[in-house]
Design a protein around this motif. Structure first.
Motif, PDB file in Angstrom:
ATOM      1  N   TRP A 148       4.134  14.852 -22.118  1.00 23.02           N
ATOM      2  CA  TRP A 148       2.756  14.827 -20.857  1.00 23.02           C
ATOM      3  C   TRP A 148       1.864  15.791 -20.739  1.00 23.02           C
ATOM      4  CZ3 TRP A 148       4.631  19.033 -18.379  1.00 23.02           C
ATOM      5  CH2 TRP A 148       5.975  18.919 -18.935  1.00 23.02           C
ATOM      6  N   LYS A 208       8.348   8.421 -26.151  1.00 25.79           N
ATOM      7  CA  LYS A 208       8.000   7.370 -25.334  1.00 25.79           C
ATOM      8  C   LYS A 208       8.334   5.864 -24.576  1.00 25.79           C
ATOM      9  CE  LYS A 208       3.819   8.109 -22.131  1.00 25.79           C
ATOM     10  NZ  LYS A 208       2.548   7.367 -21.976  1.00 25.79           N
ATOM     11  N   TRP A 257       7.975   9.456 -20.548  1.00 21.92           N
ATOM     12  CA  TRP A 257       8.532  10.647 -22.000  1.00 21.92           C
ATOM     13  C   TRP A 257       9.891  10.309 -21.811  1.00 21.92           C
ATOM     14  CZ3 TRP A 257       6.006  11.060 -25.720  1.00 21.92           C
ATOM     15  CH2 TRP A 257       4.762  11.110 -25.237  1.00 21.92           C
TER      16      TRP A 257
END
Lengths: 83, 150
Positions: free
Chosen positions: A10, B123, B134
């Motif tokens: 992320w 993920k 995630w």
């Protein structure tokens, strides 16, 4: 000095790229993060909660206080979830 | 000692056979495999990202450490990355030693390190939600890892 920066999971998504080469005078990882946060909101979002960010310097896991002297590559990523 | 990080699927049974054939004196072989789970019945796929280079180095380091610590004759680690569907094997470890306790402990140790210190990120993408989420690291995994240094 020139640094190769890598972002995964992320952090990569928030920053909007997985790799970049930057020119910096940052002496530690903490200084580097402070510099990146000023660049654009994507970096600020990625480093918002530093407790969920891990860093590797030349492929070794290190603390944020680590010196960047003679370092070539810095990677930022969330806690690992292998297995 | 064999470490492989790959995109393509592997044949678990075949790997175990080859692993055993590569041992000479071991009386015990322990294997573990991790499989993509679809707990809620809506998982489209799992995406596994890794840090090429550091991943291989980390796995080789953990394998070498387990070999010495538990007197293992042979160690195998295979971990996949990329898109994996429910039911697919994500990874496996195999350990071989003279006695079963070392083989079990070696595999356990390897798994604890692999879960929290090898640069992989998972993920989960569920049907109808293409962005995915995630997977968070678990406190229990970090606790398990710390127990080895006590």
């Amino acid at each position: 000095m020139k640094l190769n920066l890598l972002y995964f999971a992320w952090l990569r998504e928030r920053i909007g790229r997985g790799q970049e080469i930057i020119e910096t005078d940052a002496e530690t990882v903490t200084e580097l993060i402070a510099e990146l946060i000023l660049r654009d909101p994507g970096y600020a979002a990625a480093f918002e909660d530093i407790s969920s960010v891990r860093v590797a310097v030349d492929q070794n896991l290190v603390d944020f206080s680590t010196s960047l002297a003679s370092v070539r590559e810095v990677a930022f990523f969330p806690p690992m979830t292998g297995g | 000692m064999i470490v492989r990080v790959q995109n393509v699927a592997f044949d678990f049974s075949e790997e175990v056979k080859l692993f055993q054939a590569a041992t000479k004196y071991s009386g015990a072989i322990v294997t573990f495999s991790g499989i993509v789970r679809d707990v809620n019945g809506d998982l489209d796929y799992m995406l596994i990202e890794h840090y090429p280079g550091m991943t291989e180095n980390a796995l080789e380091k953990f394998s070498a450490a387990s070999k010495v610590k538990f007197d293992l004759e042979h160690v195998l680690v295979i971990h996949r990355f990329g898109v994996l569907r429910p039911g697919e094997i994500i990874m496996m470890v195999a350990t071989a030693s003279k006695h079963r306790k070392d083989a079990f402990s070696g595999a356990d140790y390897l798994m604890d390190y692999l879960k929290s210190r090898a640069p992989f990120w998972k993920k989960e993408v569920v049907l109808g939600q293409p962005d995915g989420a995630w997977v968070d690291a678990k406190v229990i995994d970090e606790t398990a890892l710390k127990a080895w240094s006590n």
